[in-house]
Design a protein around this motif. Structure first.
Motif, PDB file in Angstrom:
ATOM      1  N   TYR A 119       0.832  -1.214   0.000  1.00  0.00           N
ATOM      2  CA  TYR A 119       0.000   0.000   0.000  1.00  0.00           C
ATOM      3  C   TYR A 119       0.865   1.263   0.000  1.00  0.00           C
ATOM      4  O   TYR A 119       0.613   2.201  -0.772  1.00  0.00           O
ATOM      5  CB  TYR A 119      -0.933   0.000   1.213  1.00  0.00           C
ATOM      6  N   TYR A 120       1.883   1.302   0.861  1.00  0.00           N
ATOM      7  CA  TYR A 120       2.717   2.504   0.969  1.00  0.00           C
ATOM      8  C   TYR A 120       3.376   2.849  -0.364  1.00  0.00           C
ATOM      9  O   TYR A 120       3.395   4.016  -0.781  1.00  0.00           O
ATOM     10  CB  TYR A 120       3.792   2.316   2.025  1.00  0.00           C
ATOM     11  N   VAL A 121       3.956   1.853  -1.023  1.00  0.00           N
ATOM     12  CA  VAL A 121       4.648   2.121  -2.288  1.00  0.00           C
ATOM     13  C   VAL A 121       3.642   2.543  -3.357  1.00  0.00           C
ATOM     14  O   VAL A 121       3.881   3.481  -4.123  1.00  0.00           O
ATOM     15  CB  VAL A 121       5.459   0.893  -2.746  1.00  0.00           C
ATOM     16  N   THR A 122       2.510   1.854  -3.409  1.00  0.00           N
ATOM     17  CA  THR A 122       1.480   2.217  -4.379  1.00  0.00           C
ATOM     18  C   THR A 122       0.984   3.635  -4.147  1.00  0.00           C
ATOM     19  O   THR A 122       0.810   4.425  -5.087  1.00  0.00           O
ATOM     20  CB  THR A 122       0.299   1.231  -4.297  1.00  0.00           C
ATOM     21  N   HIS A 123       0.770   3.983  -2.892  1.00  0.00           N
ATOM     22  CA  HIS A 123       0.298   5.323  -2.541  1.00  0.00           C
ATOM     23  C   HIS A 123       1.287   6.394  -2.977  1.00  0.00           C
ATOM     24  O   HIS A 123       0.892   7.499  -3.386  1.00  0.00           O
ATOM     25  CB  HIS A 123       0.060   5.397  -1.026  1.00  0.00           C
ATOM     26  N   ALA A 124       2.574   6.080  -2.914  1.00  0.00           N
ATOM     27  CA  ALA A 124       3.601   7.050  -3.296  1.00  0.00           C
ATOM     28  C   ALA A 124       3.711   7.218  -4.801  1.00  0.00           C
ATOM     29  O   ALA A 124       4.033   8.301  -5.299  1.00  0.00           O
ATOM     30  CB  ALA A 124       4.956   6.618  -2.718  1.00  0.00           C
ATOM     31  N   VAL A 125       3.437   6.156  -5.550  1.00  0.00           N
ATOM     32  CA  VAL A 125       3.647   6.170  -7.005  1.00  0.00           C
ATOM     33  C   VAL A 125       2.382   6.544  -7.766  1.00  0.00           C
ATOM     34  O   VAL A 125       2.451   7.169  -8.835  1.00  0.00           O
ATOM     35  CB  VAL A 125       4.165   4.787  -7.468  1.00  0.00           C
ATOM     36  N   LEU A 126       1.229   6.190  -7.255  1.00  0.00           N
ATOM     37  CA  LEU A 126      -0.017   6.317  -7.998  1.00  0.00           C
ATOM     38  C   LEU A 126      -0.326   7.736  -8.483  1.00  0.00           C
ATOM     39  O   LEU A 126      -0.796   7.901  -9.625  1.00  0.00           O
ATOM     40  CB  LEU A 126      -1.175   5.782  -7.156  1.00  0.00           C
ATOM     41  N   PRO A 127      -0.095   8.784  -7.694  1.00  0.00           N
ATOM     42  CA  PRO A 127      -0.442  10.130  -8.189  1.00  0.00           C
ATOM     43  C   PRO A 127       0.237  10.497  -9.500  1.00  0.00           C
ATOM     44  O   PRO A 127      -0.370  11.154 -10.357  1.00  0.00           O
ATOM     45  CB  PRO A 127       0.005  11.042  -7.037  1.00  0.00           C
ATOM     46  N   MET A 128       1.484  10.059  -9.697  1.00  0.00           N
ATOM     47  CA  MET A 128       2.165  10.404 -10.946  1.00  0.00           C
ATOM     48  C   MET A 128       1.579   9.625 -12.125  1.00  0.00           C
ATOM     49  O   MET A 128       1.560  10.131 -13.254  1.00  0.00           O
ATOM     50  CB  MET A 128       3.677  10.193 -10.819  1.00  0.00           C
ATOM     51  N   MET A 129       1.077   8.426 -11.882  1.00  0.00           N
ATOM     52  CA  MET A 129       0.411   7.682 -12.944  1.00  0.00           C
ATOM     53  C   MET A 129      -0.917   8.342 -13.311  1.00  0.00           C
ATOM     54  O   MET A 129      -1.267   8.459 -14.493  1.00  0.00           O
ATOM     55  CB  MET A 129       0.168   6.237 -12.503  1.00  0.00           C
ATOM     56  N   ILE A 130      -1.663   8.782 -12.310  1.00  0.00           N
ATOM     57  CA  ILE A 130      -2.929   9.461 -12.565  1.00  0.00           C
ATOM     58  C   ILE A 130      -2.683  10.748 -13.346  1.00  0.00           C
ATOM     59  O   ILE A 130      -3.419  11.078 -14.285  1.00  0.00           O
ATOM     60  CB  ILE A 130      -3.665   9.745 -11.243  1.00  0.00           C
ATOM     61  N   ALA A 131      -1.624  11.456 -12.995  1.00  0.00           N
ATOM     62  CA  ALA A 131      -1.294  12.700 -13.703  1.00  0.00           C
ATOM     63  C   ALA A 131      -0.981  12.440 -15.174  1.00  0.00           C
ATOM     64  O   ALA A 131      -1.334  13.234 -16.054  1.00  0.00           O
ATOM     65  CB  ALA A 131      -0.116  13.390 -13.024  1.00  0.00           C
ATOM     66  N   LYS A 132      -0.343  11.311 -15.457  1.00  0.00           N
ATOM     67  CA  LYS A 132       0.015  10.960 -16.831  1.00  0.00           C
ATOM     68  C   LYS A 132      -1.113  10.240 -17.565  1.00  0.00           C
ATOM     69  O   LYS A 132      -1.039  10.040 -18.785  1.00  0.00           O
ATOM     70  CB  LYS A 132       1.253  10.065 -16.828  1.00  0.00           C
ATOM     71  N   GLN A 133      -2.144   9.822 -16.811  1.00  0.00           N
ATOM     72  CA  GLN A 133      -3.245   9.039 -17.389  1.00  0.00           C
ATOM     73  C   GLN A 133      -2.720   7.773 -18.069  1.00  0.00           C
ATOM     74  O   GLN A 133      -3.154   7.393 -19.169  1.00  0.00           O
ATOM     75  CB  GLN A 133      -4.055   9.890 -18.369  1.00  0.00           C
ATOM     76  N   HIS A 134      -1.821   7.122 -17.352  1.00  0.00           N
ATOM     77  CA  HIS A 134      -1.207   5.906 -17.896  1.00  0.00           C
ATOM     78  C   HIS A 134      -0.417   5.237 -16.778  1.00  0.00           C
ATOM     79  O   HIS A 134       0.205   5.897 -15.953  1.00  0.00           O
ATOM     80  CB  HIS A 134      -0.257   6.253 -19.043  1.00  0.00           C
ATOM     81  N   GLY A 135      -0.411   3.894 -16.775  1.00  0.00           N
ATOM     82  CA  GLY A 135       0.436   3.198 -15.811  1.00  0.00           C
ATOM     83  C   GLY A 135       0.089   1.728 -15.701  1.00  0.00           C
ATOM     84  O   GLY A 135      -0.954   1.266 -16.180  1.00  0.00           O
ATOM     85  N   ASN A 136       0.991   1.005 -15.071  1.00  0.00           N
ATOM     86  CA  ASN A 136       0.820  -0.421 -14.819  1.00  0.00           C
ATOM     87  C   ASN A 136       1.245  -0.716 -13.387  1.00  0.00           C
ATOM     88  O   ASN A 136       2.311  -0.272 -12.955  1.00  0.00           O
ATOM     89  CB  ASN A 136       1.692  -1.255 -15.758  1.00  0.00           C
ATOM     90  N   ILE A 137       0.438  -1.469 -12.670  1.00  0.00           N
ATOM     91  CA  ILE A 137       0.787  -1.919 -11.326  1.00  0.00           C
ATOM     92  C   ILE A 137       0.592  -3.426 -11.276  1.00  0.00           C
ATOM     93  O   ILE A 137      -0.501  -3.925 -11.561  1.00  0.00           O
ATOM     94  CB  ILE A 137      -0.080  -1.244 -10.249  1.00  0.00           C
ATOM     95  N   ILE A 138       1.648  -4.145 -10.944  1.00  0.00           N
ATOM     96  CA  ILE A 138       1.561  -5.591 -10.788  1.00  0.00           C
ATOM     97  C   ILE A 138       1.942  -5.931  -9.351  1.00  0.00           C
ATOM     98  O   ILE A 138       3.063  -5.644  -8.912  1.00  0.00           O
ATOM     99  CB  ILE A 138       2.468  -6.335 -11.784  1.00  0.00           C
ATOM    100  N   ASN A 139       1.005  -6.509  -8.631  1.00  0.00           N
ATOM    101  CA  ASN A 139       1.230  -6.906  -7.243  1.00  0.00           C
ATOM    102  C   ASN A 139       1.488  -8.407  -7.178  1.00  0.00           C
ATOM    103  O   ASN A 139       0.666  -9.198  -7.652  1.00  0.00           O
ATOM    104  CB  ASN A 139       0.018  -6.545  -6.386  1.00  0.00           C
ATOM    105  N   ILE A 140       2.604  -8.780  -6.583  1.00  0.00           N
ATOM    106  CA  ILE A 140       2.937 -10.194  -6.451  1.00  0.00           C
ATOM    107  C   ILE A 140       2.282 -10.725  -5.180  1.00  0.00           C
ATOM    108  O   ILE A 140       2.697 -10.406  -4.066  1.00  0.00           O
ATOM    109  CB  ILE A 140       4.459 -10.427  -6.408  1.00  0.00           C
TER     110      ILE A 140
END
Length: 239
Positions: A119-140
């Motif tokens: 959660y912490y890492v996703t929370h830190a990275v997600l805003p920049m993906m939303i700003a770009k309107q693009h991204g990939n998140i793969i959770n193991i």
């Protein structure tokens, strides 16, 4: 989808699955940011990937169960690479034992690293993906996140949590063209599995970290209009 030139962040990158995924990404021309607890592991990997594949690399050490550590590490890597296109939440720990026997502090630590860390890492990275309107998140995650077993209460609780978080997040961010996937492998031949007392070996029948890495590359290479919601990876013949 073309992967070359993307920026990816891989947690737990120093060993095992994370190391294999980071290597596979670099082979595709992806610039990689590496987070792990051991500086020696990620610094040497960052150097190797840069020299072998001519991609940009950056690394930071962090205990992902601590939010300030995560925020500092992500900020440092983004300063060197730029915003993150792809996040691989791989870092995790595993200790097995009966619920009544496991020390509450150890039980809680597994939850903090595996679930809160993701959660912490996703929370830190997600805003920049939303700003770009693009991204990939793969959770193991793990097959232990799909079914419980005796002695896996803490580990399964953390991995079930990842499965639920992944699906819920998918519904939140798909409108931003962000693809969110959960990967649930059975036992992989890693140091973590060996330390947890699981059967591991380098024999051909045993699942290797590189097998998961190959699947991750396949996921990311799909056209942006589609994604894999979740996938299990099992050994064909566990013998």
């Amino acid at each position: 989808m073309k992967l070359q030139g993307m920026n990816a962040l891989v947690t737990g990158a120093g060993k095992g699955i994370g190391r294999a995924i980071a290597t596979a990404l670099a082979q595709q021309g992806v610039h990689v940011g590496l987070i792990a607890r051991s500086q020696s592991d990620v610094s040497s990997l960052a150097k190797d990937l840069h020299e072998k594949y001519q991609v940009k690399t950056a690394y930071a050490t962090a205990d992902i169960s601590e939010l300030p550590d995560v925020e500092k590490a992500v900020e440092s890597i983004c300063e060197q690479l730029g915003s993150i296109d792809t996040l691989i939440n791989n870092a995790g720990i595993g200790t097995f034992g009966l619920l009544v026997d496991m020390d509450p502090a150890e039980w809680e630590h597994i939850i903090r690293v595996n679930l809160l860390g993701t959660y912490y890492v996703t929370h830190a990275v997600l805003p920049m993906m939303i700003a770009k309107q693009h991204g990939n998140i793969i959770n193991i995650s793990s097959t232990s996140g799909e079914r419980g077993a005796a002695t896996t209460t803490a580990y399964s609780a953390s991995k079930f949590g990842i499965m639920g978080m992944t699906e819920s997040l998918m519904y939140e961010v798909r409108k931003h063209n962000i693809r969110v996937t959960a990967l649930a492998p059975s036992t992989v031949n890693t140091e973590l599995a060996a330390k947890a007392g699981l059967k591991t070996s380098d024999e051909d029948w045993m699942m290797q970290p590189e097998d998961l890495a190959e699947l991750v590359i396949a996921f990311l290479s799909l056209p942006q209009r589609v994604y894999v919601k979740t996938a299990g990876l099992w050994m064909t013949n566990p013998q």
